[in-house]
Design a protein around this motif. Structure first.
Motif, short mmCIF file in Angstrom:
data_model
loop_
_atom_site.label_atom_id
_atom_site.label_comp_id
_atom_site.label_asym_id
_atom_site.label_seq_id
_atom_site.Cartn_x
_atom_site.Cartn_y
_atom_site.Cartn_z
N ARG A 166 -62.14 19.97 -38.35
CA ARG A 166 -63.03 19.13 -37.55
C ARG A 166 -62.21 18.01 -36.92
NH1 ARG A 166 -68.16 18.52 -41.70
NH2 ARG A 166 -68.62 20.73 -41.85
N LEU A 167 -62.87 17.11 -36.24
CA LEU A 167 -62.17 16.01 -35.60
C LEU A 167 -61.60 15.03 -36.62
CD1 LEU A 167 -64.58 15.19 -32.65
CD2 LEU A 167 -62.36 16.32 -32.52
N GLN A 168 -60.44 14.50 -36.30
CA GLN A 168 -59.82 13.47 -37.14
C GLN A 168 -60.50 12.13 -36.84
OE1 GLN A 168 -57.13 13.69 -39.36
NE2 GLN A 168 -57.09 15.91 -39.13
N ASN A 169 -60.58 11.27 -37.83
CA ASN A 169 -61.11 9.93 -37.58
C ASN A 169 -59.93 8.98 -37.31
OD1 ASN A 169 -60.42 10.33 -40.31
ND2 ASN A 169 -61.48 8.48 -40.90
N LEU A 170 -60.21 7.87 -36.66
CA LEU A 170 -59.17 6.92 -36.29
C LEU A 170 -58.66 6.16 -37.51
CD1 LEU A 170 -60.71 5.45 -33.04
CD2 LEU A 170 -58.88 7.14 -33.24
N GLN A 171 -57.37 5.86 -37.49
CA GLN A 171 -56.76 5.11 -38.58
C GLN A 171 -57.29 3.67 -38.56
OE1 GLN A 171 -52.61 5.79 -38.86
NE2 GLN A 171 -52.20 3.98 -40.04
N THR A 172 -57.70 3.16 -39.71
CA THR A 172 -58.27 1.82 -39.81
C THR A 172 -57.19 0.82 -40.22
OG1 THR A 172 -58.84 2.25 -42.11
CG2 THR A 172 -60.52 2.74 -40.47
N LEU A 173 -57.56 -0.44 -40.30
CA LEU A 173 -56.61 -1.46 -40.76
C LEU A 173 -56.23 -1.16 -42.20
CD1 LEU A 173 -58.24 -4.69 -39.32
CD2 LEU A 173 -56.21 -3.51 -38.50
N ARG A 174 -54.98 -1.37 -42.52
CA ARG A 174 -54.48 -1.03 -43.86
C ARG A 174 -54.94 -2.05 -44.88
NH1 ARG A 174 -49.98 -2.46 -46.76
NH2 ARG A 174 -49.14 -3.63 -45.02
N PRO A 175 -55.66 -1.61 -45.93
CA PRO A 175 -56.06 -2.53 -47.00
C PRO A 175 -54.84 -2.94 -47.84
CG PRO A 175 -57.30 -0.48 -47.11
CD PRO A 175 -56.21 -0.28 -46.12
N LEU A 176 -54.93 -4.04 -48.51
CA LEU A 176 -53.84 -4.50 -49.39
C LEU A 176 -53.61 -3.48 -50.50
CD1 LEU A 176 -54.70 -8.28 -49.74
CD2 LEU A 176 -52.82 -7.27 -48.46
N GLY A 177 -52.36 -3.21 -50.80
CA GLY A 177 -52.01 -2.30 -51.87
C GLY A 177 -51.96 -0.84 -51.46
N LYS A 178 -52.34 -0.53 -50.24
CA LYS A 178 -52.30 0.86 -49.77
C LYS A 178 -51.13 1.01 -48.80
CE LYS A 178 -56.20 1.75 -51.84
NZ LYS A 178 -56.37 2.69 -52.92
N THR A 179 -50.46 2.16 -48.84
CA THR A 179 -49.26 2.32 -48.03
C THR A 179 -49.28 3.56 -47.15
OG1 THR A 179 -48.18 3.48 -49.83
CG2 THR A 179 -47.79 1.11 -49.67
N LYS A 180 -50.06 4.58 -47.49
CA LYS A 180 -49.96 5.86 -46.80
C LYS A 180 -51.32 6.26 -46.23
CE LYS A 180 -48.77 10.67 -47.66
NZ LYS A 180 -48.56 11.68 -48.69
N TRP A 181 -51.33 6.64 -44.96
CA TRP A 181 -52.55 7.16 -44.33
C TRP A 181 -52.59 8.67 -44.52
CZ3 TRP A 181 -57.12 5.82 -42.62
CH2 TRP A 181 -57.83 6.68 -41.80
N VAL A 182 -53.67 9.16 -45.12
CA VAL A 182 -53.85 10.59 -45.35
C VAL A 182 -54.78 11.11 -44.27
CG1 VAL A 182 -54.63 12.33 -46.99
CG2 VAL A 182 -53.58 10.24 -47.83
N LYS A 183 -54.35 12.14 -43.53
CA LYS A 183 -55.18 12.72 -42.47
C LYS A 183 -56.42 13.38 -43.07
CE LYS A 183 -51.74 13.96 -38.99
NZ LYS A 183 -51.17 15.11 -38.28
N ALA A 184 -57.44 13.52 -42.24
CA ALA A 184 -58.64 14.24 -42.67
C ALA A 184 -58.26 15.69 -42.99
CB ALA A 184 -59.69 14.19 -41.57
N HIS A 185 -58.89 16.24 -44.03
CA HIS A 185 -58.51 17.58 -44.49
C HIS A 185 -59.67 18.22 -45.25
CE1 HIS A 185 -57.60 14.73 -47.73
NE2 HIS A 185 -57.90 15.71 -48.55
N TRP A 186 -59.55 19.52 -45.45
CA TRP A 186 -60.52 20.25 -46.27
C TRP A 186 -60.14 20.13 -47.74
CZ3 TRP A 186 -64.98 21.64 -44.36
CH2 TRP A 186 -65.10 21.91 -43.01
N ARG A 187 -61.14 19.96 -48.60
CA ARG A 187 -60.93 19.85 -50.04
C ARG A 187 -61.88 20.83 -50.72
NH1 ARG A 187 -63.65 17.63 -54.11
NH2 ARG A 187 -62.50 16.87 -55.90
N TRP A 188 -61.38 21.53 -51.73
CA TRP A 188 -62.22 22.47 -52.48
C TRP A 188 -63.01 21.69 -53.51
CZ3 TRP A 188 -64.09 27.09 -51.95
CH2 TRP A 188 -64.63 27.75 -53.06
#
Length: 58
Positions: free
Chosen positions: A20-42
């Motif tokens: 499906r469509l990817q969502n836009l990257q948001t402002l980075r919260p404190l303590g977070k370092t990596k943006w994970v793309k939208a994906h399918w999860r079982w």
């Protein structure tokens, strides 16, 4: 004497649906370092694929 439990075969997972469509990257919260793309999860509870939106990860 060892007792072994016989494992029942699990049904195979169905193929992943088209992405499906990817969502836009948001402002980075404190303590977070990596943006994970939208994906399918079982989902093991419902035995279905679910779409997970992009999110921040450590």
């Amino acid at each position: 004497m060892a007792i072994f439990k016989i494992k029942t075969p699990k049904p195979p997972k169905p193929p992943k649906p088209p992405d499906r469509l990817q969502n836009l990257q948001t402002l980075r919260p404190l303590g977070k370092t990596k943006w994970v793309k939208a994906h399918w999860r079982w989902n093991y509870g419902t035995h279905q694929w679910e779409w997970v939106l992009g999110h921040w990860s450590k």
